[in-house]
Design an enzyme around this catalytic site. Sequence first.
Site, PDB file in Angstrom:
ATOM      1  NE  ARG A 213      29.367  -5.294 -29.759  1.00  0.00           N
ATOM      2  CZ  ARG A 213      29.243  -4.242 -28.967  1.00  0.00           C
ATOM      3  NH1 ARG A 213      28.797  -3.104 -29.458  1.00  0.00           N
ATOM      4  NH2 ARG A 213      29.522  -4.344 -27.690  1.00  0.00           N
ATOM      5  CD  GLU A 215      26.198  -3.928 -34.411  1.00  0.00           C
ATOM      6  OE1 GLU A 215      27.351  -3.502 -34.646  1.00  0.00           O
ATOM      7  OE2 GLU A 215      25.575  -3.692 -33.375  1.00  0.00           O
ATOM      8  NE  ARG A 221      31.473   5.927 -37.395  1.00  0.00           N
ATOM      9  CZ  ARG A 221      30.770   6.127 -36.289  1.00  0.00           C
ATOM     10  NH1 ARG A 221      31.345   6.188 -35.141  1.00  0.00           N
ATOM     11  NH2 ARG A 221      29.473   6.291 -36.383  1.00  0.00           N
ATOM     12  CG  HIS A 222      30.752   0.210 -37.121  1.00  0.00           C
ATOM     13  ND1 HIS A 222      30.342   1.408 -37.652  1.00  0.00           N
ATOM     14  CD2 HIS A 222      30.224   0.139 -35.870  1.00  0.00           C
ATOM     15  CE1 HIS A 222      29.589   2.044 -36.750  1.00  0.00           C
ATOM     16  NE2 HIS A 222      29.508   1.302 -35.665  1.00  0.00           N
ATOM     17  CD  GLU A 356      29.849   4.949 -28.661  1.00  0.00           C
ATOM     18  OE1 GLU A 356      28.786   5.306 -29.201  1.00  0.00           O
ATOM     19  OE2 GLU A 356      30.026   3.814 -28.169  1.00  0.00           O
ATOM     20  CB  SER A 359      29.047   3.052 -24.405  1.00  0.00           C
ATOM     21  OG  SER A 359      28.777   3.743 -25.583  1.00  0.00           O
ATOM     22  NE  ARG A 407      34.332   2.706 -33.663  1.00  0.00           N
ATOM     23  CZ  ARG A 407      33.064   2.756 -33.252  1.00  0.00           C
ATOM     24  NH1 ARG A 407      32.737   3.480 -32.200  1.00  0.00           N
ATOM     25  NH2 ARG A 407      32.134   2.102 -33.903  1.00  0.00           N
TER      26      ARG A 407
HETATM   27  P1  ATP Z   1      28.599   2.563 -32.284  1.00  0.00           P
HETATM   28  O1  ATP Z   1      27.336   3.277 -31.847  1.00  0.00           O
HETATM   29  O2  ATP Z   1      29.733   3.497 -32.497  1.00  0.00           O
HETATM   30  O3  ATP Z   1      28.378   1.625 -33.394  1.00  0.00           O
HETATM   31  P2  ATP Z   1      28.065   0.993 -29.952  1.00  0.00           P
HETATM   32  O4  ATP Z   1      27.460   2.074 -29.123  1.00  0.00           O
HETATM   33  O5  ATP Z   1      27.182   0.017 -30.629  1.00  0.00           O
HETATM   34  O6  ATP Z   1      29.054   1.651 -31.039  1.00  0.00           O
HETATM   35  P3  ATP Z   1      29.043  -0.200 -27.550  1.00  0.00           P
HETATM   36  O7  ATP Z   1      28.152  -1.351 -27.402  1.00  0.00           O
HETATM   37  O8  ATP Z   1      28.788   1.026 -26.762  1.00  0.00           O
HETATM   38  O9  ATP Z   1      29.132   0.182 -29.098  1.00  0.00           O
HETATM   39  O10 ATP Z   1      30.552  -0.731 -27.349  1.00  0.00           O
HETATM   40  C1  ATP Z   1      31.524  -0.072 -26.546  1.00  0.00           C
HETATM   41  C2  ATP Z   1      32.691   0.386 -27.403  1.00  0.00           C
HETATM   42  O11 ATP Z   1      33.201  -0.690 -28.198  1.00  0.00           O
HETATM   43  C3  ATP Z   1      32.326   1.446 -28.430  1.00  0.00           C
HETATM   44  O12 ATP Z   1      32.321   2.725 -27.838  1.00  0.00           O
HETATM   45  C4  ATP Z   1      33.434   1.275 -29.438  1.00  0.00           C
HETATM   46  O13 ATP Z   1      34.629   1.863 -28.982  1.00  0.00           O
HETATM   47  C5  ATP Z   1      33.637  -0.217 -29.450  1.00  0.00           C
HETATM   48  N1  ATP Z   1      32.841  -0.842 -30.517  1.00  0.00           N
HETATM   49  C6  ATP Z   1      31.600  -1.339 -30.428  1.00  0.00           C
HETATM   50  N2  ATP Z   1      31.174  -1.868 -31.586  1.00  0.00           N
HETATM   51  C7  ATP Z   1      32.176  -1.700 -32.463  1.00  0.00           C
HETATM   52  C8  ATP Z   1      32.387  -2.062 -33.827  1.00  0.00           C
HETATM   53  N3  ATP Z   1      31.447  -2.709 -34.521  1.00  0.00           N
HETATM   54  N4  ATP Z   1      33.572  -1.755 -34.409  1.00  0.00           N
HETATM   55  C9  ATP Z   1      34.541  -1.125 -33.685  1.00  0.00           C
HETATM   56  N5  ATP Z   1      34.415  -0.770 -32.405  1.00  0.00           N
HETATM   57  C10 ATP Z   1      33.262  -1.050 -31.785  1.00  0.00           C
HETATM   58 MG    MG Z   2      28.041   2.874 -27.412  1.00  0.00          MG
END
Ligand code: ATP
Ligand code: MG
Length: 432
Positions: A213, A215, A221-222, A356, A359, A407
């Site tokens: 990702r 971002e 936590r990211h 979270e 998802s 996470r």
């Molecule tokens: P958040 O809103 O917390 O940034 P997200 O909704 O963008 O996460 P999802 O696309 O739903 O993330 O990804 C499914 C799962 O993968 C998340 O619930 C989380 O546990 C994990 N995850 C996603 N992006 C990240 C990240 N950048 N760093 C750590 N864990 C992540």
């Molecule tokens: Mg999510």
Amino acid sequence: MRTHYSIEITQGMDGKDVTLAGWVHELRDLGKLKFIVLRDREGFIQITAKKGDTDEKVLELVDSLSRESVIEVNGKVKGNDRAPGGIEISPSGIEVLSKADSPLPLDVTQKVDADMDTRLNNRFMDLRKPQVSAIFRLRSKIMRAGREFLTNENFIEITSPKIISSASEGGTDLFPISYFDREAFLAQSPQLYKQMMMATGFDRIFEITTYFRAEEHDTRRHLNEISAFDLEMAFIKDEEDVMNALEGLVLAMIREASLCEKELSILKKEVTVPESPVRRIGYDEALELLGKEGKEIPWGEDLDTASEKLLGEIMRRDGTELYFIKGYPLDMKPFYTMPRDEKYSRSFDLGYRGVEISSGGQRVHDYKLLSERLEFHKLSPDNFTFYLNAFRYGMPPHGGFGLGIDRLMMQLLGLPIREVVLFPRDRHRLTP
Ligand code: ATP
Ligand code: MG
């Protein structure tokens, strides 16, 4: 392999000749007595060299040792109440397998604290600390428990491509890479591939995968490269079936963690297994609960970090650590999310102590509706032909989720995300 592990030594080997190998954790010289604390994968053992008893050559070699060198020790196991663990080794021979330079970049004995950057820059050495290595042993165990749980539930493990030609869902930023004469991207999720698998007859699949990702987060936590359990299952009635599978998986992993006595005692942590069934609240109810605490979130918006945390606190007051939030507004969810009605979707998040961790939801399996949802999200169906085709010739109802392992580990142990990832990738860190 002639090496015993130190832990086995304590199990009734008194008087036996053994060969041990490991790192020189500590050295103490009391003149007539010289101690080496040897560290191996299972723990520590004291090697005691004594003038008069121990061979002169061995004594000389002990004097020349440097901390963290790798040595092999031959000797006799002896009970000694004053030795840590009540046992020590009287050495008959020591061989240096690899000499460590000094000074060391990090103090493995933890007498001197190092900051996170220094630790990560020297992660190979940081991982020699039992308190750090315990995190990754526990991680390995809960991953195995997760894999076993899913296999027992008839899920088939797959591997999907990590080099992709375009965005799976729009939204998330992708890392571009050069693919011969074309541009390609690192996959931010196996979403489209998992769903295509539902059209193959593999009706329950999972993958332990990496998400890339791009971002530019800089949070606790990211990260930009993460690990996840990603799952998809067909012939579901609705999203509740998927939530049941996720609940089973997470509880199996946390239960396994609660059984890791050795690791938890090293980490000085306790793990309580959340109650089953896991509480399920609606998005609207979540907004209401937050509103009562003075946190107003406009309908249709996602919970921000502070609200996620507050919701975790509200839940904890009733002893709830793990909880689902379901029925998010349709328009804020990706195009493949199954509508429940005009306003709401069949999606959910799983929260664990205010963060979270997963998802998921039911997906659209109707070709026409899926094309409409793509257009609604201003995505061009032309870019998704390979995916859409899988919906034209018999696609069962299905759903799935992505569960972030980093996470989960972080919330389980109450540690920042960088502590639970071996070599984290973030905005600033690309090596080691
Ligand atoms: P958040 O809103 O917390 O940034 P997200 O909704 O963008 O996460 P999802 O696309 O739903 O993330 O990804 C499914 C799962 O993968 C998340 O619930 C989380 O546990 C994990 N995850 C996603 N992006 C990240 C990240 N950048 N760093 C750590 N864990 C992540
Ligand atoms: Mg999510």
